[in-house]
Design a protein around this motif. Sequence first.
Motif, mmCIF file in Angstrom:
data_model
loop_
_atom_site.group_PDB
_atom_site.id
_atom_site.type_symbol
_atom_site.label_atom_id
_atom_site.label_comp_id
_atom_site.label_asym_id
_atom_site.label_seq_id
_atom_site.Cartn_x
_atom_site.Cartn_y
_atom_site.Cartn_z
ATOM 1 N N PHE A 60 12.700 -5.087 15.866
ATOM 2 C CA PHE A 60 12.744 -5.568 14.490
ATOM 3 C C PHE A 60 12.013 -6.888 14.299
ATOM 4 O O PHE A 60 11.560 -7.182 13.210
ATOM 5 C CB PHE A 60 14.188 -5.700 14.014
ATOM 6 N N ALA A 61 11.856 -7.674 15.331
ATOM 7 C CA ALA A 61 11.185 -8.966 15.210
ATOM 8 C C ALA A 61 9.707 -8.885 15.564
ATOM 9 O O ALA A 61 8.991 -9.853 15.402
ATOM 10 C CB ALA A 61 11.865 -9.994 16.116
ATOM 11 N N GLY A 62 9.269 -7.738 16.019
ATOM 12 C CA GLY A 62 7.876 -7.583 16.423
ATOM 13 C C GLY A 62 6.940 -7.619 15.228
ATOM 14 O O GLY A 62 7.348 -7.791 14.086
ATOM 15 N N PRO A 63 5.645 -7.478 15.477
ATOM 16 C CA PRO A 63 4.667 -7.537 14.401
ATOM 17 C C PRO A 63 4.881 -6.406 13.403
ATOM 18 O O PRO A 63 5.343 -5.331 13.754
ATOM 19 C CB PRO A 63 3.328 -7.387 15.128
ATOM 20 N N ALA A 64 4.536 -6.675 12.163
ATOM 21 C CA ALA A 64 4.678 -5.677 11.112
ATOM 22 C C ALA A 64 3.727 -4.515 11.374
ATOM 23 O O ALA A 64 2.639 -4.702 11.894
ATOM 24 C CB ALA A 64 4.372 -6.310 9.763
ATOM 25 N N GLN A 65 4.161 -3.337 11.022
ATOM 26 C CA GLN A 65 3.330 -2.153 11.193
ATOM 27 C C GLN A 65 2.340 -2.055 10.044
ATOM 28 O O GLN A 65 2.691 -2.301 8.897
ATOM 29 C CB GLN A 65 4.204 -0.900 11.249
ATOM 30 N N ALA A 66 1.113 -1.698 10.358
ATOM 31 C CA ALA A 66 0.088 -1.527 9.333
ATOM 32 C C ALA A 66 0.455 -0.324 8.491
ATOM 33 O O ALA A 66 0.534 0.784 8.999
ATOM 34 C CB ALA A 66 -1.267 -1.334 9.984
ATOM 35 N N SER A 67 0.716 -0.560 7.219
ATOM 36 C CA SER A 67 1.136 0.540 6.366
ATOM 37 C C SER A 67 1.046 0.148 4.908
ATOM 38 O O SER A 67 1.017 -1.039 4.564
ATOM 39 C CB SER A 67 2.578 0.918 6.694
ATOM 40 N N PRO A 68 1.027 1.144 4.047
ATOM 41 C CA PRO A 68 1.036 0.835 2.619
ATOM 42 C C PRO A 68 2.343 0.153 2.199
ATOM 43 O O PRO A 68 2.363 -0.578 1.210
ATOM 44 C CB PRO A 68 0.857 2.187 1.947
ATOM 45 N N GLU A 69 3.409 0.357 2.967
ATOM 46 C CA GLU A 69 4.681 -0.278 2.626
ATOM 47 C C GLU A 69 4.580 -1.799 2.702
ATOM 48 O O GLU A 69 5.130 -2.501 1.858
ATOM 49 C CB GLU A 69 5.818 0.233 3.529
ATOM 50 N N ALA A 88 1.814 -3.530 2.324
ATOM 51 C CA ALA A 88 0.964 -3.928 1.193
ATOM 52 C C ALA A 88 1.767 -3.956 -0.103
ATOM 53 O O ALA A 88 1.607 -4.860 -0.925
ATOM 54 C CB ALA A 88 -0.226 -2.983 1.072
ATOM 55 N N LYS A 89 2.647 -2.981 -0.276
ATOM 56 C CA LYS A 89 3.503 -2.961 -1.476
ATOM 57 C C LYS A 89 4.488 -4.120 -1.441
ATOM 58 O O LYS A 89 4.702 -4.789 -2.450
ATOM 59 C CB LYS A 89 4.251 -1.634 -1.573
ATOM 60 N N ALA A 90 5.099 -4.355 -0.292
ATOM 61 C CA ALA A 90 6.096 -5.423 -0.172
ATOM 62 C C ALA A 90 5.495 -6.797 -0.437
ATOM 63 O O ALA A 90 6.168 -7.685 -0.946
ATOM 64 C CB ALA A 90 6.733 -5.388 1.222
ATOM 65 N N LYS A 91 4.218 -6.968 -0.110
ATOM 66 C CA LYS A 91 3.552 -8.256 -0.308
ATOM 67 C C LYS A 91 2.780 -8.304 -1.629
ATOM 68 O O LYS A 91 1.990 -9.206 -1.866
ATOM 69 C CB LYS A 91 2.619 -8.551 0.873
ATOM 70 N N ASN A 92 3.016 -7.320 -2.487
ATOM 71 C CA ASN A 92 2.424 -7.238 -3.829
ATOM 72 C C ASN A 92 0.908 -7.077 -3.844
ATOM 73 O O ASN A 92 0.267 -7.348 -4.857
ATOM 74 C CB ASN A 92 2.838 -8.440 -4.686
ATOM 75 N N CYS A 93 0.337 -6.619 -2.758
ATOM 76 C CA CYS A 93 -1.113 -6.385 -2.710
ATOM 77 C C CYS A 93 -1.521 -5.258 -3.656
ATOM 78 O O CYS A 93 -2.609 -5.290 -4.240
ATOM 79 C CB CYS A 93 -1.551 -6.021 -1.294
ATOM 80 N N MET A 94 -0.634 -4.276 -3.801
ATOM 81 C CA MET A 94 -0.947 -3.104 -4.601
ATOM 82 C C MET A 94 -0.924 -3.398 -6.100
ATOM 83 O O MET A 94 -1.283 -2.548 -6.896
ATOM 84 C CB MET A 94 0.010 -1.966 -4.262
ATOM 85 N N THR A 95 -0.539 -4.595 -6.476
ATOM 86 C CA THR A 95 -0.598 -4.987 -7.879
ATOM 87 C C THR A 95 -2.053 -5.091 -8.325
ATOM 88 O O THR A 95 -2.389 -4.707 -9.445
ATOM 89 C CB THR A 95 0.112 -6.340 -8.086
ATOM 90 N N ALA A 150 -2.977 -10.270 9.510
ATOM 91 C CA ALA A 150 -3.747 -9.488 10.485
ATOM 92 C C ALA A 150 -3.408 -8.008 10.393
ATOM 93 O O ALA A 150 -4.292 -7.145 10.464
ATOM 94 C CB ALA A 150 -3.487 -10.015 11.895
ATOM 95 N N THR A 151 -2.138 -7.703 10.218
ATOM 96 C CA THR A 151 -1.693 -6.323 10.085
ATOM 97 C C THR A 151 -2.277 -5.689 8.831
ATOM 98 O O THR A 151 -2.773 -4.564 8.855
ATOM 99 C CB THR A 151 -0.154 -6.261 10.055
ATOM 100 N N LEU A 152 -2.222 -6.427 7.725
ATOM 101 C CA LEU A 152 -2.782 -5.915 6.476
ATOM 102 C C LEU A 152 -4.290 -5.721 6.586
ATOM 103 O O LEU A 152 -4.829 -4.707 6.120
ATOM 104 C CB LEU A 152 -2.451 -6.859 5.317
ATOM 105 N N ALA A 153 -4.982 -6.660 7.205
ATOM 106 C CA ALA A 153 -6.431 -6.535 7.364
ATOM 107 C C ALA A 153 -6.766 -5.286 8.174
ATOM 108 O O ALA A 153 -7.670 -4.524 7.811
ATOM 109 C CB ALA A 153 -6.995 -7.779 8.039
ATOM 110 N N LYS A 154 -6.049 -5.063 9.248
ATOM 111 C CA LYS A 154 -6.286 -3.879 10.080
ATOM 112 C C LYS A 154 -6.069 -2.608 9.274
ATOM 113 O O LYS A 154 -6.863 -1.669 9.348
ATOM 114 C CB LYS A 154 -5.362 -3.911 11.303
#
Length: 100
Positions: free
Chosen positions: A14-23, A25-32, A90-94
Motif C-alpha cells: 500500500f505504501a509503494g509507488p502508485a500504479q500507472a492507471s486512469p484511476e 489521473a482521475k484522482a489527481k484531476n488530470c481528466m478535467t 513519474a507514474t502519470l508520465a509513464k
Amino acid sequence: MQKAILLTSAFLVFAGPAQASPELAKAKNCMTCHAIDKKIVGPAYKDIAAKRAGDKTAEAALAVKIKAGSKGEWGQVPMPPNNVTEAEAATLAKWVLSQK
C-alpha cells in the motif's frame, strides 16, 4: 512472527509507488482538462505520447511538467502545477506516454 511479516508486506504494497492507471489521473484531476483520445482544455494523452515517441528523456521531462506545470507547448492555456508527489508525477508520465 508471521503476523509481523504479513503486516510489513501489506504496508509495502500500500505504501509503494502508485500504479500507472486512469484511476490515478482521475484522482489527481488530470481528466478535467485531458482525455485519452481528444483535446479538452489540454491535449489528448494520445497526442502527447505521439509527439514524444522515440524521445528517451520524455518520461522525466513530462513528469517535471506534470508536477511544476507548463505553458506554451500546446497553445496559450497554461497547465498549472499539480498537487502530486514526484513518484505520482513519474507514474502519470509513464501512463500518459503508454497511450497509443
